[in-house]
Design an enzyme around this catalytic site. Structure first.
Site, mmCIF file in Angstrom:
data_model
loop_
_atom_site.group_PDB
_atom_site.id
_atom_site.type_symbol
_atom_site.label_atom_id
_atom_site.label_comp_id
_atom_site.label_asym_id
_atom_site.label_seq_id
_atom_site.Cartn_x
_atom_site.Cartn_y
_atom_site.Cartn_z
ATOM 1 N N ARG A 260 0.837 -1.202 0.000
ATOM 2 C CA ARG A 260 0.000 0.000 0.000
ATOM 3 C C ARG A 260 0.870 1.249 0.000
ATOM 4 N NH1 ARG A 260 -4.747 -1.884 4.326
ATOM 5 N NH2 ARG A 260 -5.226 -3.802 3.197
ATOM 6 N N ARG A 275 2.350 0.779 10.258
ATOM 7 C CA ARG A 275 1.903 1.212 8.933
ATOM 8 C C ARG A 275 3.053 1.096 7.940
ATOM 9 N NH1 ARG A 275 -2.701 3.899 7.849
ATOM 10 N NH2 ARG A 275 -3.007 4.238 10.068
ATOM 11 N N GLU A 347 -6.235 -1.615 15.273
ATOM 12 C CA GLU A 347 -6.899 -2.543 14.362
ATOM 13 C C GLU A 347 -5.928 -3.651 13.926
ATOM 14 O OE1 GLU A 347 -8.453 -0.641 10.854
ATOM 15 O OE2 GLU A 347 -8.313 -2.528 9.731
ATOM 16 N N SER A 350 -10.138 -6.611 9.975
ATOM 17 C CA SER A 350 -11.319 -5.893 9.554
ATOM 18 C C SER A 350 -12.153 -6.915 8.784
ATOM 19 C CB SER A 350 -10.896 -4.736 8.651
ATOM 20 O OG SER A 350 -11.957 -3.851 8.459
ATOM 21 N N ARG A 389 1.215 -6.843 12.503
ATOM 22 C CA ARG A 389 0.605 -6.259 13.702
ATOM 23 C C ARG A 389 0.448 -7.295 14.804
ATOM 24 N NH1 ARG A 389 -3.784 -1.609 11.704
ATOM 25 N NH2 ARG A 389 -2.221 -0.337 10.606
#
Length: 423
Positions: A260, A275, A347, A350, A389
């Site tokens: 990303r 991130r 998070e 999801s 994560r």
RNA sequence: GGAGAGGUGACCGAGAGGCCGAUGGUGCUCGCCUGGAAAGCGGGUGUAGUGAAAGCUACCGGGGGUUCGAAUCCCCCCCUCUCCGCCA
């Protein structure tokens, strides 16, 4: 993509439901374009019917001199058709652009709210660890243990990349294997290993394109995109297919790296693994009958939660409000893991029900037993889990006063029996 | 990367300007036959758009073109296969 017929017949209701989402949305052109399209279509089809009829007649006539007038007239009609088709194409292009840019209609049960502030915590699990010392953030733990190297990753690639070494690399691999084994052996998912570069059609099918191209890494000379999530290649497994009702639900899991650009998040989460431009994820994807998708979302969510439960990491589940749900999703539950080093929940998964939004874009259908017409399936997916994560959550939750990190019980077999990481 | 051969309905496979949304076969399905089954016989069996419906329109890998008319001819692109090169 929304059903154009639904939008046509329920315009006001759709507009109202969509207004509960975040961001501006201008639907004002829809009705006029839709009308124009149907008018042009009927006009050009009438001419085509005429042309087909007369051309057949010309074909049957042996002596072409008798039909010279017809031929000339049809030449004229052909030119008219061509012109109308061009206008139609332009209208359809505008309409499709508009339609492709409309997000999904939120689920009736999604809490209405403007932003993540209004998400609703629906449950939490596990006890947060009590430390007799000040817990460190994972980047400090990892660097001190020599298992995470952000400085060299910067040299090799740039910001937002990580180099794992030794037990760090092993732990990431252990997590991937643990998650895949759990989902395939206990939860009934079929393991897949899809391509990491996909074409435009696939990205459009799941909703990343055309709207979010700037978030994606793109290859120059072959027009392919690096996947931002395994959702893209795995959901597209069945693009342009008609499935049997008996096959459903289809449940797939996949480990892939995800890429990303994180455009627009400059300055946010610049430290550590949170991130990254490249991260690992184990994904869960389902194809279901429409009437089953709500229940299947619940089990998918539980399958993802199970990973954290087995790893004994405290978390909570959040029901995203309408203002925080992603473009393609109708309903989303986030799982947030507790990070003691930062004293917050982050998070880690999801889980979303897309209903028929992706299925319509990607033409993924099924046929009911005995039915003539195929119907759109519902697609769902969720992280099970984001691996990087998860690793950082382990570092922060399992850290010891001496700077070492204990290995969660279920991971020990995957770590060659290693009990803890220390210097 | 070079040379060649191909891409047609769920599948196999014909069609080489009009009689083709597409012969035939397999599969599937319904009916007949049977105590039951097999075989046999007969019927049905793509998707989408539009329309109240009848119907009409589009689709033979994708996109353009020629023609009154294209699955069929021409151009570009994609994919598959074979051989060569390169490579893990």
């Amino acid at each position: 993509m929304l059903d154009i017929k639904y939008l046509r017949d329920n315009f006001a209701a759709a507009q109202k439901a969509l207004a509960t989402r975040s961001g501006e949305l201008d639907l004002s052109g829809f009705q006029a374009l839709d009308q124009q399209r149907r008018e042009l279509l009927s006009e050009t089809e009438t001419l085509k019917a005429e042309k087909n009829k007369v051309s057949a007649l010309i074909g049957q006539t042996k002596d072409k001199s008798q039909v010279q007038g017809e031929i000339a007239r049809m030449k004229e009609v052909s030119a008219q058709i061509k012109e109308l088709d061009e206008r139609l194409r332009s209208v359809e292009e505008q309409l499709s652009e508009l339609l492709m840019g409309i997000p999904n209609i939120p689920h009736e049960q999604s809490p209405v709210g403007a932003s993540e502030e209004e998400n609703v915590e629906i449950r939490s699990w596990g006890d947060r660890p009590n430390f007799a010392f000040a817990p460190q953030a994972h980047w400090d733990i990892g660097e001190k243990l020599g298992i995470l190297d952000f400085e060299r990753a910067g040299k090799i690639s740039g910001a937002r990349f990580a180099l794992y070494t030794g037990a760090g690399a092993r732990l990431e691999r252990a997590l991937i294997n643990f998650m895949l084994d759990l989902h395939t052996e206990q939860h009934g998912y079929l393991e897949t290993l899809p391509p990491f570069l996909v074409n435009r059609a696939s990205m459009t099918g799941t909703g990343q394109l055309p709207k979010f191209e700037s978030d994606l890494f793109h290859t120059e000379e072959v027009d392919l995109f690096l996947i931002p999530t395994a959702e893209v290649p795995v959901t597209n497994i069945h693009r342009d297919e008609i499935l049997n009702e008996k096959q459903l639900p289809l449940c797939y899991t996949a480990y892939t790296p995800c890429f990303r650009k994180e455009a627009g998040s400059h300055g946010r989460d610049t430290r550590g693994l949170i991130r990254q431009h490249q991260f690992n994820k184990v994904e869960l994807v389902k194809f279901t009958r429409p009437e089953d998708s709500d229940a299947e979302l619940e089990t998918l969510l539980q399958n993802a939660e199970k990973v954290l439960q087995l790893l004994e990491l405290p978390y909570r589940v959040v029901d995203l409000c309408t203002g925080d749900i992603g473009f393609s999703a109708a309903r989303t539950f986030d799982i947030e893991v507790w990070l003691p080093g930062q004293e917050c929940y982050r998070e880690i998964s999801s889980c979303s029900n897309f209903r028929d939004f992706q299925a319509r874009r990607a033409a993924i259908r099924f046929r009911r037993e005995g039915a003539k017409k195929p119907e759109l399936v519902h697609t769902l997916n969720g992280s099970g889990l984001a691996v990087g994560r998860t690793l950082l959550a382990i570092l922060e939750n399992y850290q010891q006063a001496d700077g070492s990190v204990l290995i969660p019980e279920v991971l020990k077999p995957y770590m060659g029996g290693l009990e803890k990481i220390d210097n």
